[in-house]
Design a protein around this motif. Structure first.
Motif, mmCIF file in Angstrom:
data_model
loop_
_atom_site.group_PDB
_atom_site.id
_atom_site.type_symbol
_atom_site.label_atom_id
_atom_site.label_comp_id
_atom_site.label_asym_id
_atom_site.label_seq_id
_atom_site.Cartn_x
_atom_site.Cartn_y
_atom_site.Cartn_z
ATOM 1 N N SER A 17 26.039 0.194 29.787
ATOM 2 C CA SER A 17 27.145 0.560 30.769
ATOM 3 C C SER A 17 28.736 -0.793 29.616
ATOM 4 C CB SER A 17 27.642 -0.484 31.431
ATOM 5 O OG SER A 17 27.577 -1.938 31.333
ATOM 6 N N ARG A 54 32.683 0.592 24.793
ATOM 7 C CA ARG A 54 33.668 0.851 23.404
ATOM 8 C C ARG A 54 34.295 1.818 23.562
ATOM 9 N NH1 ARG A 54 30.716 -2.774 20.497
ATOM 10 N NH2 ARG A 54 29.946 -4.084 20.907
ATOM 11 N N SER A 94 36.356 -4.803 24.296
ATOM 12 C CA SER A 94 37.056 -6.079 25.261
ATOM 13 C C SER A 94 38.241 -6.034 25.968
ATOM 14 C CB SER A 94 36.766 -7.481 24.390
ATOM 15 O OG SER A 94 36.762 -8.800 24.887
ATOM 16 N N ALA A 98 38.558 -3.788 28.886
ATOM 17 C CA ALA A 98 38.113 -3.975 29.897
ATOM 18 C C ALA A 98 37.986 -4.286 31.039
ATOM 19 C CB ALA A 98 36.346 -4.320 29.732
ATOM 20 N N ARG A 156 38.291 -0.131 34.727
ATOM 21 C CA ARG A 156 37.334 -0.237 35.567
ATOM 22 C C ARG A 156 36.783 0.183 36.132
ATOM 23 N NH1 ARG A 156 35.694 -5.168 32.444
ATOM 24 N NH2 ARG A 156 33.368 -4.744 34.226
ATOM 25 N N ARG A 214 27.892 -6.053 31.493
ATOM 26 C CA ARG A 214 28.646 -7.461 32.833
ATOM 27 C C ARG A 214 28.465 -8.171 33.733
ATOM 28 N NH1 ARG A 214 28.769 -7.370 27.487
ATOM 29 N NH2 ARG A 214 29.820 -8.260 25.821
ATOM 30 N N ASP A 215 28.879 -6.834 34.601
ATOM 31 C CA ASP A 215 28.918 -6.808 36.135
ATOM 32 C C ASP A 215 27.849 -5.794 36.535
ATOM 33 O OD1 ASP A 215 30.744 -4.215 34.681
ATOM 34 O OD2 ASP A 215 31.471 -4.942 36.427
ATOM 35 N N ARG A 229 35.160 -13.863 22.034
ATOM 36 C CA ARG A 229 34.805 -13.405 23.712
ATOM 37 C C ARG A 229 33.554 -13.439 24.547
ATOM 38 N NH1 ARG A 229 31.836 -7.289 22.523
ATOM 39 N NH2 ARG A 229 31.627 -7.758 20.379
ATOM 40 N N ASP A 289 36.105 -12.088 28.117
ATOM 41 C CA ASP A 289 35.095 -11.661 29.085
ATOM 42 C C ASP A 289 34.776 -12.866 30.131
ATOM 43 O OD1 ASP A 289 34.583 -9.549 28.066
ATOM 44 O OD2 ASP A 289 32.985 -10.602 26.601
ATOM 45 N N ARG A 315 38.466 -13.517 32.219
ATOM 46 C CA ARG A 315 39.186 -12.600 32.542
ATOM 47 C C ARG A 315 40.011 -12.357 34.594
ATOM 48 N NH1 ARG A 315 35.800 -7.601 30.185
ATOM 49 N NH2 ARG A 315 34.004 -7.892 32.381
HETATM 50 O O1 C5P Z 1 28.456 -4.941 25.379
HETATM 51 P P1 C5P Z 1 29.373 -4.783 24.534
HETATM 52 O O2 C5P Z 1 28.855 -5.627 23.699
HETATM 53 O O3 C5P Z 1 28.604 -3.267 23.915
HETATM 54 O O4 C5P Z 1 30.235 -4.554 25.796
HETATM 55 C C1 C5P Z 1 31.483 -5.000 24.338
HETATM 56 C C2 C5P Z 1 32.527 -4.575 25.897
HETATM 57 O O5 C5P Z 1 32.517 -3.837 26.749
HETATM 58 C C3 C5P Z 1 32.264 -7.108 25.907
HETATM 59 O O6 C5P Z 1 32.472 -7.624 25.182
HETATM 60 C C4 C5P Z 1 33.015 -6.768 27.726
HETATM 61 O O7 C5P Z 1 33.875 -7.120 27.484
HETATM 62 C C5 C5P Z 1 32.834 -4.842 28.116
HETATM 63 N N1 C5P Z 1 31.889 -4.823 29.300
HETATM 64 C C6 C5P Z 1 32.343 -5.090 30.479
HETATM 65 N N2 C5P Z 1 31.441 -4.535 31.910
HETATM 66 C C7 C5P Z 1 30.595 -4.097 31.554
HETATM 67 C C8 C5P Z 1 30.129 -3.844 29.184
HETATM 68 C C9 C5P Z 1 30.964 -4.320 28.790
HETATM 69 O O8 C5P Z 1 33.562 -5.488 30.820
HETATM 70 N N3 C5P Z 1 29.832 -3.814 32.316
#
Ligand code: C5P
Length: 225
Positions: free
Chosen positions: A34, A39, A100, A103, A109, A130-131, A180, A184, A187
């Motif tokens: 995800s 990204r 980030s 997100a 979202r 993350r969620d 970071r 995360d 927020r």
């Molecule tokens: O896991 P990755 O480093 O690729 O994620 C990039 C950014 O996307 C994270 O720092 C986070 O802020 C956000 N993210 C999120 N929810 C997710 C996956 C990633 O908020 N399910």
């Protein structure tokens, strides 16, 4: 019976991506990275000059993304955005910081929610993020919250970059990771935290095989698996 989901959440550098891929391969399940969707949104915004301060415009962009996940000739990860291979650009620190930022926006979202759910297909899905356990797949049969100490995560990232010939100071990487993490977890929308029914797994000092086997072992003992 609904399609089983294994949710693997945790902070950056905890090894989620590697573990999720190994678990998915071992079970023959689909995989959702995800973070790549956030990204890709950040990357598309940069390419199309979309204002990073405009959540509604970014959400529209997120809804219109044309994405394909695949494998390259060597079996490695490959991500296409509008038919263009963006695999390497996706992994840069700059794209991570942009991800980030987008997100943290509720409309973005929301825009990515249905897309994430559409990855749930038989025989099952391993979802990394993350969620995943708290918001996207609250009915996951297994929720893992994977952690590792900030020092260990910085060391892993340092090694990864060094192997690619990129020399960054360990102290600077530790600072980036801590910044970071703070963004995360603090927020207001979908902050990073373990689901109430998640099993927390600290991967510090553990090999990839050990962590993968622990998750597979937990999965086998789950109801609905
Ligand atoms: O896991 P990755 O480093 O690729 O994620 C990039 C950014 O996307 C994270 O720092 C986070 O802020 C956000 N993210 C999120 N929810 C997710 C996956 C990633 O908020 N399910």
């Amino acid at each position: 019976m609904s399609v089983p989901v294994i949710a693997i959440d945790g902070p950056s550098g905890s090894g989620k991506g590697t573990i999720a891929r190994r678990v998915a391969d071992a079970l023959g399940y689909h995989l959702l990275d995800s973070g790549a969707l956030y990204r890709l949104t950040a990357l598309a915004a940069r390419r199309h000059d979309v204002d990073m301060g405009n959540p509604e415009a970014l959400a529209r962009l997120a809804r219109s993304l044309n994405i394909e996940f695949g494998r390259d000739g060597q079996g490695g990860e490959m991500v296409l955005l509008n038919y263009e291979d963006v695999t390497n650009e996706l992994r840069t620190e700059e794209t991570g910081a942009g991800a980030s930022a987008v997100a943290a926006m509720g409309p973005v979202r929301e825009a990515l929610l249905e897309l994430q759910k559409s990855f749930r297909k038989p025989p099952g899905l391993v979802a990394d993020g993350r969620d995943m356990g708290t918001q996207v797949f609250p009915d996951a049969v297994l929720k893992v919250f994977l952690t590792a100490s900030a020092e260990e995560r910085a060391r892993r990232r340092h090694k990864q970059l060094k192997d690619k010939g990129i020399d960054v100071s360990l102290a600077a990487l530790s600072r980036d990771i801590e910044d970071r993490d703070r963004r995360d977890t603090e927020r207001s929308v979908a902050p990073l935290r373990p689901a109430e029914d998640a099993r927390v797994l600290d991967s510090s000092g553990q090999s990839i095989e050990t962590v993968t086997n622990t998750v597979l072992d937990w999965a086998e003992r789950c109801d609905g698996f």
